[in-house]
Every structure is written in structure tokens, then in C-alpha cells.
Design an enzyme around this catalytic site. Sequence first.
Site, PDB file in Angstrom:
ATOM      1  N   ASN A   9       2.815   0.806  -3.483  1.00  0.00           N
ATOM      2  CA  ASN A   9       1.433   0.576  -3.935  1.00  0.00           C
ATOM      3  C   ASN A   9       1.046   1.789  -4.790  1.00  0.00           C
ATOM      4  O   ASN A   9       0.740   2.853  -4.262  1.00  0.00           O
ATOM      5  CB  ASN A   9       0.521   0.449  -2.707  1.00  0.00           C
ATOM      6  CG  ASN A   9      -0.940   0.318  -3.088  1.00  0.00           C
ATOM      7  OD1 ASN A   9      -1.273   0.161  -4.262  1.00  0.00           O
ATOM      8  ND2 ASN A   9      -1.807   0.389  -2.094  1.00  0.00           N
ATOM      9  N   LYS A  11      -1.499   2.197  -6.508  1.00  0.00           N
ATOM     10  CA  LYS A  11      -2.960   2.400  -6.561  1.00  0.00           C
ATOM     11  C   LYS A  11      -3.387   2.658  -8.008  1.00  0.00           C
ATOM     12  O   LYS A  11      -2.813   2.076  -8.920  1.00  0.00           O
ATOM     13  CB  LYS A  11      -3.373   3.517  -5.597  1.00  0.00           C
ATOM     14  CG  LYS A  11      -2.826   3.283  -4.183  1.00  0.00           C
ATOM     15  CD  LYS A  11      -3.402   4.192  -3.144  1.00  0.00           C
ATOM     16  CE  LYS A  11      -2.802   3.850  -1.784  1.00  0.00           C
ATOM     17  NZ  LYS A  11      -3.328   4.646  -0.692  1.00  0.00           N
ATOM     18  N   HIS A  94      -6.563  -4.261   1.603  1.00  0.00           N
ATOM     19  CA  HIS A  94      -6.272  -2.830   1.707  1.00  0.00           C
ATOM     20  C   HIS A  94      -7.536  -2.078   2.127  1.00  0.00           C
ATOM     21  O   HIS A  94      -8.645  -2.422   1.708  1.00  0.00           O
ATOM     22  CB  HIS A  94      -5.745  -2.292   0.370  1.00  0.00           C
ATOM     23  CG  HIS A  94      -5.166  -0.923   0.526  1.00  0.00           C
ATOM     24  ND1 HIS A  94      -5.955   0.203   0.557  1.00  0.00           N
ATOM     25  CD2 HIS A  94      -3.891  -0.507   0.716  1.00  0.00           C
ATOM     26  CE1 HIS A  94      -5.175   1.260   0.748  1.00  0.00           C
ATOM     27  NE2 HIS A  94      -3.920   0.858   0.844  1.00  0.00           N
ATOM     28  N   GLU A  96      -8.783   0.603   1.188  1.00  0.00           N
ATOM     29  CA  GLU A  96      -9.599   1.131   0.076  1.00  0.00           C
ATOM     30  C   GLU A  96     -10.474   0.026  -0.515  1.00  0.00           C
ATOM     31  O   GLU A  96     -11.593   0.276  -0.958  1.00  0.00           O
ATOM     32  CB  GLU A  96      -8.684   1.778  -0.974  1.00  0.00           C
ATOM     33  CG  GLU A  96      -8.134   3.103  -0.451  1.00  0.00           C
ATOM     34  CD  GLU A  96      -6.752   3.476  -0.942  1.00  0.00           C
ATOM     35  OE1 GLU A  96      -6.310   2.950  -1.989  1.00  0.00           O
ATOM     36  OE2 GLU A  96      -6.096   4.295  -0.267  1.00  0.00           O
ATOM     37  N   GLU A 166      -1.995  -0.449   8.676  1.00  0.00           N
ATOM     38  CA  GLU A 166      -2.213   0.862   8.057  1.00  0.00           C
ATOM     39  C   GLU A 166      -3.415   1.534   8.718  1.00  0.00           C
ATOM     40  O   GLU A 166      -4.571   1.267   8.345  1.00  0.00           O
ATOM     41  CB  GLU A 166      -2.497   0.702   6.560  1.00  0.00           C
ATOM     42  CG  GLU A 166      -1.366   0.033   5.808  1.00  0.00           C
ATOM     43  CD  GLU A 166      -1.425   0.339   4.311  1.00  0.00           C
ATOM     44  OE1 GLU A 166      -0.470   0.920   3.805  1.00  0.00           O
ATOM     45  OE2 GLU A 166      -2.450   0.018   3.684  1.00  0.00           O
ATOM     46  N   GLY A 172      -2.855   8.505   2.946  1.00  0.00           N
ATOM     47  CA  GLY A 172      -3.078   9.565   1.960  1.00  0.00           C
ATOM     48  C   GLY A 172      -3.488  10.891   2.579  1.00  0.00           C
ATOM     49  O   GLY A 172      -3.895  11.804   1.876  1.00  0.00           O
ATOM     50  N   SER A 212       1.087   7.500   4.918  1.00  0.00           N
ATOM     51  CA  SER A 212       1.863   8.742   4.800  1.00  0.00           C
ATOM     52  C   SER A 212       3.334   8.576   5.193  1.00  0.00           C
ATOM     53  O   SER A 212       3.926   9.470   5.803  1.00  0.00           O
ATOM     54  CB  SER A 212       1.208   9.878   5.591  1.00  0.00           C
ATOM     55  OG  SER A 212      -0.100  10.128   5.075  1.00  0.00           O
TER      56      SER A 212
HETATM   57  P1  PGA Z   1      -0.015   6.552   1.542  1.00  0.00           P
HETATM   58  O1  PGA Z   1      -0.744   5.153   1.232  1.00  0.00           O
HETATM   59  O2  PGA Z   1       1.450   6.253   1.657  1.00  0.00           O
HETATM   60  O3  PGA Z   1      -0.337   7.423   0.346  1.00  0.00           O
HETATM   61  O4  PGA Z   1      -0.599   7.074   2.813  1.00  0.00           O
HETATM   62  C1  PGA Z   1      -0.358   3.970   1.894  1.00  0.00           C
HETATM   63  C2  PGA Z   1      -1.237   2.827   1.444  1.00  0.00           C
HETATM   64  O5  PGA Z   1      -2.449   3.048   1.258  1.00  0.00           O
HETATM   65  O6  PGA Z   1      -0.770   1.687   1.257  1.00  0.00           O
END
Ligand code: PGA
Length: 250
Positions: A9, A11, A94, A96, A166, A172, A212
Site C-alpha cells: 500500500n 498510500k 483502511h 486512514e 491492522e 506507521g 509496521s
Molecule cells: P505500515 O502501514 O506498514 O507503514 O505500518 C500499513 C498499512 O497502513 O497498511
Amino acid sequence: MRTPVVAANWKMNKDLSEAKSLVSALLADYKKANTEVYIAPPFVFLNEVQQHIKESGIQLAAQNMNAAASGAHTGEISSSMLKSVGASTVILGHSERRDIYGETDAQINEKVKTALAADMQVIFCFGEQLEERKASTHFEVVKSQLASGLAGVDADAYASIVLAYEPVWAIGTGETASPEQAQEMHAFIREYLRKEVSVEVADQTRILYGGSVKPANAADLFSRPDIDGGLIGGASLQADDFLAIVNAAS
Ligand code: PGA
């Protein structure tokens, strides 16, 4: 046996030339194995990325889509647009999208139904906030996100759904759920599917972990019995890191 899945992803990262460089670096070292691999670039690069990956076995995914088929939705993207550029998988729900853009379970459910009706595969994301984990409500929160986000989805349609747990506190942040914490939740999700949908769906549905994931922790996470791969944010922006994670799933 469930085929593992690793999805990138990106983003809202990369410009066009950076996107092309990242794809070239990935393709230079990618060796097709038994893991399904997806790249979800920003919408504007979908077509370009597809031109590069279409013979490689890596598949294209979108990061979001609108629930409506077409029409007066300025700035939005429909399922048929995505399919027309080769993206037949879409990430929905997601955190976000939920937290920054206020998407509700009901809106996500509409999108899921639209995607399934359009014969797309859905990577359905969900997970608890830090306060919810601290208050030990994480199992309830996850159960309710699954029940509402996937309401009205027939057992047969689960063949086109990949789940992605998640925990929001691990996205992140550099803070990963421990493999034990992740496995505990994945086992809970599989049990939920067994009770609420069917034994077959529980056995066959791929449940990814996201938050992460890095080359250093991927193998341990993916070795757990109910963790079938990962949804990768930050580490998917570096070809070496992403490929190391793909290899850890194979
Ligand atoms: P990350 O994001 O690996 O940067 O923690 C995962 C995600 O949001 O799908």
C-alpha cells in the site's frame, strides 16, 4: 492450504518517475513463487504501473473507490474505471480512510457490496485504536467492524475477500503487534468466521496482518498459523524491503 498474500500500500507517496523506478527495482529482483503479490499505487499511477507489471505475476490493486457506479461525484473513482486499467482488487476500510476521511462502517459496507457486484476482490481492513486495546475492548471492536463492514455479504462472496487486521496503534508507528498478539486476534477472527459465516469460509479466507511489518519481523509474523501474509505500508516503498517481506511469506 491458503495461498499467502503480500500487498504493497504505497498510500500517498511517490511521483511518476519515482513510481516507475520503484516498479523497475521490484521487477528486477522479483521471482514469482506461491505468494500472491499486489501493488496498490495512487490512482494516477495505476495505468502506468500496470503496463510494467502485467506480465510479471504481480497484480494491481487500488487504495479506495467510490460506492456509486458513475455520475456526479467530483474527484471520485468507480469500480469500472479501476477494472478498465487492470485493477480488479481494491483496499477498502483502511484506518486512514476511516479516521482522516470519516468513512463509516455503513459507507465501507456500500463500497464492499459495489466491489463484489463488479467482480472485484476486496482487501477489507479493520483494527482497533490504542485506547480500545488498552481498555481491552479490541475483540469487540474488531467483531463489530467485521459484522457491519461485511453485513449482507453471502458466504460464497468470501472467496473474493481478503481480510487485513491492522491495529491502528501499529500503523506507521514502528510499533508492531507482537506475533503473539497478532496471532491471538487472527485466531479470534477465524473463529468469528466459523461461527458467523461457515467452516469453509473460516478455513479458506486469507487474513493478513498490517502495521509496521518489516523484513526483520515478517517471517515470525507469517509463521503463525492464522497469519496468511501482510498489508505493507512504509516498507513497501523500498524494493529490497518489500521483496524481503514477500520472500518471508513464501
Ligand atoms: P505500515 O502501514 O506498514 O507503514 O505500518 C500499513 C498499512 O497502513 O497498511
